[in-house]
Design an enzyme around this catalytic site. Structure first.
Site, short mmCIF file in Angstrom:
data_model
loop_
_atom_site.label_atom_id
_atom_site.label_comp_id
_atom_site.label_asym_id
_atom_site.label_seq_id
_atom_site.Cartn_x
_atom_site.Cartn_y
_atom_site.Cartn_z
N ASP A 1 0.83 -1.21 0.00
CA ASP A 1 0.00 0.00 0.00
C ASP A 1 0.87 1.26 0.00
OD1 ASP A 1 -2.28 1.87 0.82
OD2 ASP A 1 -3.25 -0.09 0.84
N SER B 1 -6.45 4.23 -1.65
CA SER B 1 -6.56 2.81 -1.32
C SER B 1 -7.91 2.23 -1.70
CB SER B 1 -6.28 2.59 0.17
OG SER B 1 -4.97 2.98 0.49
N ARG C 1 -3.29 15.64 5.25
CA ARG C 1 -2.79 14.28 5.04
C ARG C 1 -2.81 13.95 3.55
NH1 ARG C 1 -2.72 9.59 8.61
NH2 ARG C 1 -3.05 7.65 7.47
N ARG D 1 -10.63 5.47 12.00
CA ARG D 1 -11.30 4.25 11.52
C ARG D 1 -10.81 3.01 12.25
NH1 ARG D 1 -8.26 3.95 5.63
NH2 ARG D 1 -6.20 3.47 6.44
N ALA E 1 -16.26 6.01 2.58
CA ALA E 1 -16.99 5.51 3.74
C ALA E 1 -16.12 5.23 4.96
CB ALA E 1 -17.75 4.24 3.36
N HIS F 1 2.30 8.70 5.27
CA HIS F 1 1.38 9.80 5.58
C HIS F 1 1.88 10.68 6.73
CE1 HIS F 1 -1.93 9.41 2.87
NE2 HIS F 1 -2.22 8.18 3.22
N ASP G 1 -1.44 -0.17 -4.70
CA ASP G 1 -2.72 0.46 -5.03
C ASP G 1 -2.56 1.92 -5.45
OD1 ASP G 1 -1.88 1.11 -2.49
OD2 ASP G 1 -3.85 0.91 -1.56
N HIS H 1 -0.85 11.09 -1.16
CA HIS H 1 -0.57 10.12 -2.21
C HIS H 1 0.05 10.82 -3.41
CE1 HIS H 1 -4.11 7.55 -0.46
NE2 HIS H 1 -3.05 7.57 0.32
#
Length: 519
Positions: free
Chosen positions: A18, A68, A159, A197, A268, A412, A449, A468
């Site tokens: 990732d 991602s 971020r 999360r 989400a 990040h 990804d 990213h």
């Protein structure tokens, strides 16, 4: 070699690194700066190619960096999937947004009751979880509907954008409120708190209490002054403490009974916890001292099946994703990741399917409980590798999909040294996985990804680069003799390529192409 001639290796392991992008730049490139003997060997001795992981190649606008969620949707979907960012921007451009039934119905309720409309959302041009132009469009729609009290509770980014870049978005939306004369920014808070999360509910509680009680460490008369106050405290946008925006002699603006809430994040995973705090009747993660009885709660997209809210843009259904296709043919598969990326190798890889398919097992490795991952750059990679090696040797699965979160999550933080250490940990883990695979006759496809860790400093802003990138990502095949085609592929080509290597035709729904030929 055709599929009919192809012997199915077991297991096939799809390894997703990732945030591992490709760049020729060597300065501030944590991947190039790291000591990576395993990756160096793989690139020297095994077939590899590059893939597009951003922009139109993954259903996003031109130039928009990948992420991602989008990456895993395309890896598992094997087709171009129009993304929510693109869909919603198109609806704004066509005018359909201003006729959206879920939004109109909620706004009409607020108008009829003369109640406030509270807009929650990441106020950011980043385009990963939200985009500030979409928040501006909702403010315009509320104004058109005659709402007299429009309050924005701004979550700040730092971020997916430079660490100190929120002021421009704040000034734009403030100018819009001034022009309409019927609203304001009511609070500020960093995404570190409002968009957790990983079940760090103490962070979510701070956001919830700010919204429902006005509980705040800081107060300021304007959003700009609140942001400057946070900077004076040494915080960047991501870590802005709960800040209530009101004059000294006024009370904080909070969400009250009868009000309407619209959550404007379209992604989400980082919107769920705060939404559960408002809507879950059986919520126990923390004590809700106040729970307003809302007229309506609208989410921009569907956050989860057990979140009962009106949805402005329902999801597009995907059929015959990689997981579903293999399940229907009796193949056994495992998804393994640590907490931070678990949803990506399950829900997102399966095209938004919550429940596992028949024959699909899932293994969650808890992410470490640290404030930021530069403090523990290895995260849970070693623990995950220990389990993965054991599982490979047991030979129970046809396909294993695993995700290493480190390049993205440590990247990040903007800490170049820690990110370099994270890459070196991953390199050690890859060595163990490949060794285990080769001992049982298995094979691997290694990809990513999106990019991140290959760019750790932004020369333009003179700040650490925490977002990213739009760089290409690698695709490496560790197995039989083979050759990749010369053209650059895209993430939606991964599933067709994987199926070819497993001796299977791709389903007609997959429009991606196989990129490799076995010799």
């Amino acid at each position: 070699m055709t599929q009919a001639d192809n012997q199915n290796p077991k297991p096939m392991v799809l390894i997703i690194l990732d945030g591992f992008g490709e760049s020729d730049e060597t300065t501030h490139n944590a991947i190039k700066e790291a000591n990576t003997p395993t990756l160096d060997k793989l690139f020297r001795h095994y077939p590899h190619t590059l893939l597009e992981a951003s922009g139109r190649a993954v259903g996003l606008p031109d130039g928009q960096m990948g992420n991602s969620e989008v990456g895993h949707l395309h890896i598992g979907g094997g087709r171009k999937v129009p993304q929510d960012l693109t869909r919603i921007d198109a609806a704004i451009a066509s005018g359909e947004f201003y006729e959206n039934p879920a939004l109109i119905e909620a706004l009409e309720k607020a108008k009829a009751l003369n109640k406030a409309v509270h807009i929650l959302g990441l106020l950011s041009p980043g385009g990963v979880h939200s985009r500030d132009n979409q928040i501006a469009a909702l403010v315009e729609l509320a104004h058109r509907c005659g709402i007299k009290k429009i309050y924005l509770h701004a979550i700040l980014d730092g971020r997916d954008t430079p660490p100190k870049s929120a002021l421009l978005s704040i000034e734009k939306i403030t100018d819009q409120f001034h022009a309409y004369g019927n609203g304001k920014i009511a609070s500020l808070i960093g995404r570190y708190y409002a968009m957790d999360r990983d079940k760090r509910w103490d962070r979510t509680e701070k956001a919830y209490d700010l919204l429902t009680q006005g509980t705040a460490q800081f107060h300021a008369p304007t959003a700009k002054e609140g942001l400057m106050l946070a900077y004076e405290q040494g915080n960047t946008d991501e870590f802005v403490s709960p800040t209530s925006i009101h004059r000294h002699n006024e009370t904080p603006i909070t969400i009250e009974d009868g009000d309407v809430v619209v959550f404007m994040n379209f992604r989400a995973d980082r919107a769920r916890q705060l939404t559960y705090a408002f809507l879950d009747d059986h919520f126990t993660a923390f004590n809700r001292q106040v729970r307003p009885k809302l007229s309506a709660f609208v989410t921009l997209t569907a956050y989860a099946k057990d979140i009962h809210a009106a949805v402005a843009f329902p999801p597009l259904e995907l059929h015959n994703t990689l997981g579903e296709y293999l399940s229907a043919r009796g193949y056994r598969q495992l998804r393994i990741a640590e907490t931070e990326k678990y949803a990506h190798v399950t829900y997102f890889l399966n095209g938004g399917q919550e429940a596992p398919f028949n024959g699909e097992d899932r293994l969650l490795i808890p992410s470490p409980k640290v404030a930021t991952y530069d403090l523990q750059p290895e995260m849970s990679a070693v623990e995950m590798t220990n389990k993965l090696v054991e599982i490979i040797q047991n030979d129970d699965y046809d396909l294993i999909v695993c995700n290493f979160a480190n390049p993205d999550m440590v990247g990040h933080t903007g800490d170049e040294t820690a990110t370099r250490e994270a890459i070196q940990v991953i390199d050690d883990c890859l060595k163990r996985i490949i060794t285990a695979l080769q001992s049982v006759g298995g094979e691997a496809l290694i990809t990513a990804d999106h990019g991140n860790a290959e760019k750790m400093f932004d020369e333009k802003t003179n700040q650490p680069h925490t977002a990213h990138t739009s760089n290409l990502v690698p695709l490496i095949y560790v197995g039989r003799e083979a050759q990749f085609c010369k053209e650059v592929g895209a993430l939606d080509d991964v599933a067709p390529t994987l199926l070819y290597l497993m001796g299977l035709e791709k389903p007609r729904e997959m429009t991606g192409r196989n990129l490799i030929t076995l010799k």
